[in-house]
Scaffold this motif. Sequence first.
Motif, PDB file in Angstrom:
ATOM      1  N   LEU A   4       0.844  -1.186   0.000  1.00  0.00           N
ATOM      2  CA  LEU A   4       0.000   0.000   0.000  1.00  0.00           C
ATOM      3  C   LEU A   4       0.882   1.240   0.000  1.00  0.00           C
ATOM      4  CD1 LEU A   4      -2.844  -0.875   2.541  1.00  0.00           C
ATOM      5  CD2 LEU A   4      -2.822  -1.145   0.058  1.00  0.00           C
ATOM      6  N   ILE A   5       0.588   2.161  -0.926  1.00  0.00           N
ATOM      7  CA  ILE A   5       1.359   3.390  -1.056  1.00  0.00           C
ATOM      8  C   ILE A   5       0.426   4.583  -0.846  1.00  0.00           C
ATOM      9  CG2 ILE A   5       2.748   4.823  -2.606  1.00  0.00           C
ATOM     10  CD1 ILE A   5       3.720   2.298  -3.952  1.00  0.00           C
ATOM     11  N   LEU A   6       0.793   5.437   0.086  1.00  0.00           N
ATOM     12  CA  LEU A   6       0.052   6.672   0.340  1.00  0.00           C
ATOM     13  C   LEU A   6       0.717   7.791  -0.433  1.00  0.00           C
ATOM     14  CD1 LEU A   6      -2.253   7.894   2.221  1.00  0.00           C
ATOM     15  CD2 LEU A   6      -0.372   8.610   3.719  1.00  0.00           C
ATOM     16  N   GLY A   7      -0.050   8.520  -1.250  1.00  0.00           N
ATOM     17  CA  GLY A   7       0.492   9.617  -2.040  1.00  0.00           C
ATOM     18  C   GLY A   7      -0.058  10.954  -1.597  1.00  0.00           C
ATOM     19  N   ILE A   8       0.810  11.960  -1.508  1.00  0.00           N
ATOM     20  CA  ILE A   8       0.418  13.309  -1.084  1.00  0.00           C
ATOM     21  C   ILE A   8       0.856  14.316  -2.138  1.00  0.00           C
ATOM     22  CG2 ILE A   8       0.746  15.124   0.648  1.00  0.00           C
ATOM     23  CD1 ILE A   8       1.262  12.909   2.705  1.00  0.00           C
ATOM     24  N   GLU A   9      -0.090  15.122  -2.614  1.00  0.00           N
ATOM     25  CA  GLU A   9       0.184  16.162  -3.607  1.00  0.00           C
ATOM     26  C   GLU A   9      -0.122  17.532  -3.000  1.00  0.00           C
ATOM     27  OE1 GLU A   9       1.285  17.200  -6.464  1.00  0.00           O
ATOM     28  OE2 GLU A   9       0.086  19.019  -6.643  1.00  0.00           O
ATOM     29  N   SER A  10       0.863  18.457  -3.073  1.00  0.00           N
ATOM     30  CA  SER A  10       0.653  19.798  -2.520  1.00  0.00           C
ATOM     31  C   SER A  10       1.476  20.830  -3.277  1.00  0.00           C
ATOM     32  CB  SER A  10       1.047  19.825  -1.030  1.00  0.00           C
ATOM     33  OG  SER A  10       2.447  19.628  -0.881  1.00  0.00           O
ATOM     34  N   SER A  11       1.583  20.677  -4.607  1.00  0.00           N
ATOM     35  CA  SER A  11       2.509  21.535  -5.345  1.00  0.00           C
ATOM     36  C   SER A  11       1.997  22.940  -5.600  1.00  0.00           C
ATOM     37  CB  SER A  11       2.867  20.880  -6.684  1.00  0.00           C
ATOM     38  OG  SER A  11       1.709  20.769  -7.501  1.00  0.00           O
ATOM     39  N   CYS A  12       0.667  23.122  -5.573  1.00  0.00           N
ATOM     40  CA  CYS A  12       0.134  24.459  -5.892  1.00  0.00           C
ATOM     41  C   CYS A  12      -1.116  24.750  -5.064  1.00  0.00           C
ATOM     42  CB  CYS A  12      -0.142  24.560  -7.390  1.00  0.00           C
ATOM     43  SG  CYS A  12      -0.531  26.248  -7.938  1.00  0.00           S
ATOM     44  N   ASP A  13      -2.291  24.680  -5.695  1.00  0.00           N
ATOM     45  CA  ASP A  13      -3.515  25.087  -4.998  1.00  0.00           C
ATOM     46  C   ASP A  13      -4.525  23.960  -4.836  1.00  0.00           C
ATOM     47  OD1 ASP A  13      -4.062  24.971  -7.700  1.00  0.00           O
ATOM     48  OD2 ASP A  13      -5.277  26.792  -7.752  1.00  0.00           O
ATOM     49  N   GLU A  14      -4.070  22.713  -4.922  1.00  0.00           N
ATOM     50  CA  GLU A  14      -4.907  21.566  -4.593  1.00  0.00           C
ATOM     51  C   GLU A  14      -4.156  20.675  -3.608  1.00  0.00           C
ATOM     52  OE1 GLU A  14      -6.986  22.417  -8.568  1.00  0.00           O
ATOM     53  OE2 GLU A  14      -4.918  21.771  -8.300  1.00  0.00           O
ATOM     54  N   THR A  15      -4.847  20.256  -2.581  1.00  0.00           N
ATOM     55  CA  THR A  15      -4.284  19.280  -1.652  1.00  0.00           C
ATOM     56  C   THR A  15      -4.906  17.936  -1.998  1.00  0.00           C
ATOM     57  OG1 THR A  15      -4.404  21.011   0.044  1.00  0.00           O
ATOM     58  CG2 THR A  15      -3.752  18.803   0.751  1.00  0.00           C
ATOM     59  N   GLY A  16      -4.065  16.969  -2.358  1.00  0.00           N
ATOM     60  CA  GLY A  16      -4.575  15.662  -2.753  1.00  0.00           C
ATOM     61  C   GLY A  16      -3.901  14.547  -1.976  1.00  0.00           C
ATOM     62  N   VAL A  17      -4.676  13.561  -1.585  1.00  0.00           N
ATOM     63  CA  VAL A  17      -4.151  12.380  -0.895  1.00  0.00           C
ATOM     64  C   VAL A  17      -4.811  11.155  -1.508  1.00  0.00           C
ATOM     65  CG1 VAL A  17      -3.862  11.189   1.322  1.00  0.00           C
ATOM     66  CG2 VAL A  17      -3.855  13.692   1.247  1.00  0.00           C
ATOM     67  N   ALA A  18      -4.055  10.071  -1.675  1.00  0.00           N
ATOM     68  CA  ALA A  18      -4.612   8.853  -2.263  1.00  0.00           C
ATOM     69  C   ALA A  18      -3.879   7.633  -1.737  1.00  0.00           C
ATOM     70  CB  ALA A  18      -4.524   8.907  -3.787  1.00  0.00           C
ATOM     71  N   LEU A  19      -4.531   6.491  -1.866  1.00  0.00           N
ATOM     72  CA  LEU A  19      -3.939   5.218  -1.484  1.00  0.00           C
ATOM     73  C   LEU A  19      -4.055   4.261  -2.664  1.00  0.00           C
ATOM     74  CD1 LEU A  19      -2.727   3.878   1.127  1.00  0.00           C
ATOM     75  CD2 LEU A  19      -4.976   2.826   1.457  1.00  0.00           C
ATOM     76  N   VAL A  20      -2.921   3.687  -3.080  1.00  0.00           N
ATOM     77  CA  VAL A  20      -2.931   2.693  -4.154  1.00  0.00           C
ATOM     78  C   VAL A  20      -2.275   1.412  -3.656  1.00  0.00           C
ATOM     79  CG1 VAL A  20      -2.788   4.470  -5.952  1.00  0.00           C
ATOM     80  CG2 VAL A  20      -0.708   3.301  -5.198  1.00  0.00           C
ATOM     81  N   ARG A  21      -2.611   0.328  -4.340  1.00  0.00           N
ATOM     82  CA  ARG A  21      -2.021  -0.966  -4.030  1.00  0.00           C
ATOM     83  C   ARG A  21      -1.229  -1.450  -5.230  1.00  0.00           C
ATOM     84  NH1 ARG A  21      -6.386  -3.971  -3.109  1.00  0.00           N
ATOM     85  NH2 ARG A  21      -6.295  -4.082  -0.829  1.00  0.00           N
ATOM     86  N   THR A  22       0.035  -1.785  -5.025  1.00  0.00           N
ATOM     87  CA  THR A  22       0.823  -2.362  -6.115  1.00  0.00           C
ATOM     88  C   THR A  22       0.319  -3.777  -6.382  1.00  0.00           C
ATOM     89  OG1 THR A  22       2.503  -3.226  -4.610  1.00  0.00           O
ATOM     90  CG2 THR A  22       2.866  -1.019  -5.507  1.00  0.00           C
ATOM     91  N   ARG A  23       0.519  -4.220  -7.638  1.00  0.00           N
ATOM     92  CA  ARG A  23       0.077  -5.571  -8.004  1.00  0.00           C
ATOM     93  C   ARG A  23       1.227  -6.304  -8.687  1.00  0.00           C
ATOM     94  NH1 ARG A  23      -5.978  -4.997 -10.446  1.00  0.00           N
ATOM     95  NH2 ARG A  23      -5.052  -3.432 -11.804  1.00  0.00           N
ATOM     96  N   GLU A  24       0.918  -7.439  -9.270  1.00  0.00           N
ATOM     97  CA  GLU A  24       1.947  -8.239  -9.917  1.00  0.00           C
ATOM     98  C   GLU A  24       2.597  -7.465 -11.056  1.00  0.00           C
ATOM     99  OE1 GLU A  24       2.937 -11.207  -8.857  1.00  0.00           O
ATOM    100  OE2 GLU A  24       1.487 -11.067  -7.208  1.00  0.00           O
ATOM    101  N   GLN A  25       3.836  -7.845 -11.381  1.00  0.00           N
ATOM    102  CA  GLN A  25       4.551  -7.205 -12.488  1.00  0.00           C
ATOM    103  C   GLN A  25       3.713  -7.271 -13.756  1.00  0.00           C
ATOM    104  OE1 GLN A  25       7.508  -5.832 -11.759  1.00  0.00           O
ATOM    105  NE2 GLN A  25       7.738  -4.913 -13.767  1.00  0.00           N
ATOM    106  N   GLY A  26       3.607  -6.127 -14.448  1.00  0.00           N
ATOM    107  CA  GLY A  26       2.831  -6.083 -15.674  1.00  0.00           C
ATOM    108  C   GLY A  26       1.400  -5.623 -15.465  1.00  0.00           C
ATOM    109  N   GLN A  27       0.947  -5.560 -14.194  1.00  0.00           N
ATOM    110  CA  GLN A  27      -0.392  -5.074 -13.885  1.00  0.00           C
ATOM    111  C   GLN A  27      -0.305  -3.671 -13.288  1.00  0.00           C
ATOM    112  OE1 GLN A  27      -1.843  -8.324 -11.267  1.00  0.00           O
ATOM    113  NE2 GLN A  27      -3.418  -8.648 -12.812  1.00  0.00           N
ATOM    114  N   ALA A  28      -1.164  -2.775 -13.771  1.00  0.00           N
ATOM    115  CA  ALA A  28      -1.161  -1.415 -13.237  1.00  0.00           C
ATOM    116  C   ALA A  28      -1.588  -1.427 -11.779  1.00  0.00           C
ATOM    117  CB  ALA A  28      -2.098  -0.534 -14.054  1.00  0.00           C
ATOM    118  N   PRO A  29      -0.983  -0.578 -10.948  1.00  0.00           N
ATOM    119  CA  PRO A  29      -1.412  -0.484  -9.548  1.00  0.00           C
ATOM    120  C   PRO A  29      -2.890  -0.126  -9.453  1.00  0.00           C
ATOM    121  CG  PRO A  29       0.691   0.617  -9.868  1.00  0.00           C
ATOM    122  CD  PRO A  29       0.177   0.273 -11.231  1.00  0.00           C
ATOM    123  N   GLU A  30      -3.506  -0.482  -8.345  1.00  0.00           N
ATOM    124  CA  GLU A  30      -4.945  -0.282  -8.139  1.00  0.00           C
ATOM    125  C   GLU A  30      -5.184   0.909  -7.226  1.00  0.00           C
ATOM    126  OE1 GLU A  30      -8.742  -2.716  -6.198  1.00  0.00           O
ATOM    127  OE2 GLU A  30      -6.687  -3.507  -6.035  1.00  0.00           O
TER     128      GLU A  30
END
Length: 345
Positions: A4-30
């Motif tokens: 599980l990867i927690l992502g934080i975006e705060s480069s300008c005027d939007e605050t964004g947070v998300a959680l993705v799950r890595t999967r098997e090689q060749g499959q896009a994260p979820e």
Amino acid sequence: MSELILGIESSCDETGVALVRTREQGQAPELLAHALHSQIEMHQAYGGVVPELASRDHIRRVLPLTQSVLEQSGHALADVGLVAYTRGPGLAGALLVGAGVACALAAALDVPVLGVHHLEGHLLSPFLSADPPQFPFVALLVSGGHTQLMRVDGVGRYALLGETIDDAAGEAFDKSAKLMGLGYPGGPALARLAEEGDAQAFRLPRPLLHSGDLDFSFAGLKTAVLTQARKLGDELEARKADLAASTQAAIVDVLVKKTLAALQSTGLRRVVVAGGVGANRQLRSRLDAACAQRGVRVHYPELHLCTDNGAMIAMAAAMRVQAGLAQPQRDYLFDVKPRWALEEI
């Protein structure tokens, strides 16, 4: 093994947070969950982003958004295996908020932390869509102050084909809108008004349209819009929709022609459009039609993920981890890079 990867975006005027799950090689994260707060209403009174106010608002929003994402996903903070944040480019103070919070969370959890390039987040954001692209492809990055054409052969394998030499497409939208008195944020307001106007009403320049290279220039267009607005004088209010439509048509003409030229020069049959301007309906319609005639596939992020968001940061981190390119840190020392070319990562 998934992570599980927690992502934080705060480069300008939007605050964004998300959680993705890595999967098997060749499959896009979820993408498991994401939350976003826009500061548009706060900055409207000033006609643009005020960096100090932006930074203070990120401080207020980032932890509540993180809690919201965890609740949506059904996971606890302790389940997170990596914390990713936007390292740059962007506003220095705003970037420092996201970096500081990310490193503090990672240190408390005793997990690694990873700084992500904001534009790489946009570049890989179409992999969050229901119809993700496949490598290689041509990418049109139209985000804020950036307009670039890239050849993308894989994660971390980016070759710059062309870029703006002055104003970016997003700046041309915003500055032209301001000249017409459309307020902030100008780009979306101009695009909405353009739907009511005649795109052929005014002959506006298409800078570098026939330059023979893949670079862009939109500063001259902004000047032409100012000149036309002054010529109209008292008639501007009545002709504003026509001027908006003509301005949008000029920008879209350049973006579409340069993108088609990039496809021809590379021989690729797939294009990705990413960044805030990628949500523009006219751009999507024109590019879809032109590419369909040539048998070229076009991919976009979902509309709600075109603007800055935490999902694209978590996704970029996950894809770099899967590709073996990430170097997560455990010393929790951090810096930010307000100016950071994508080719340098």
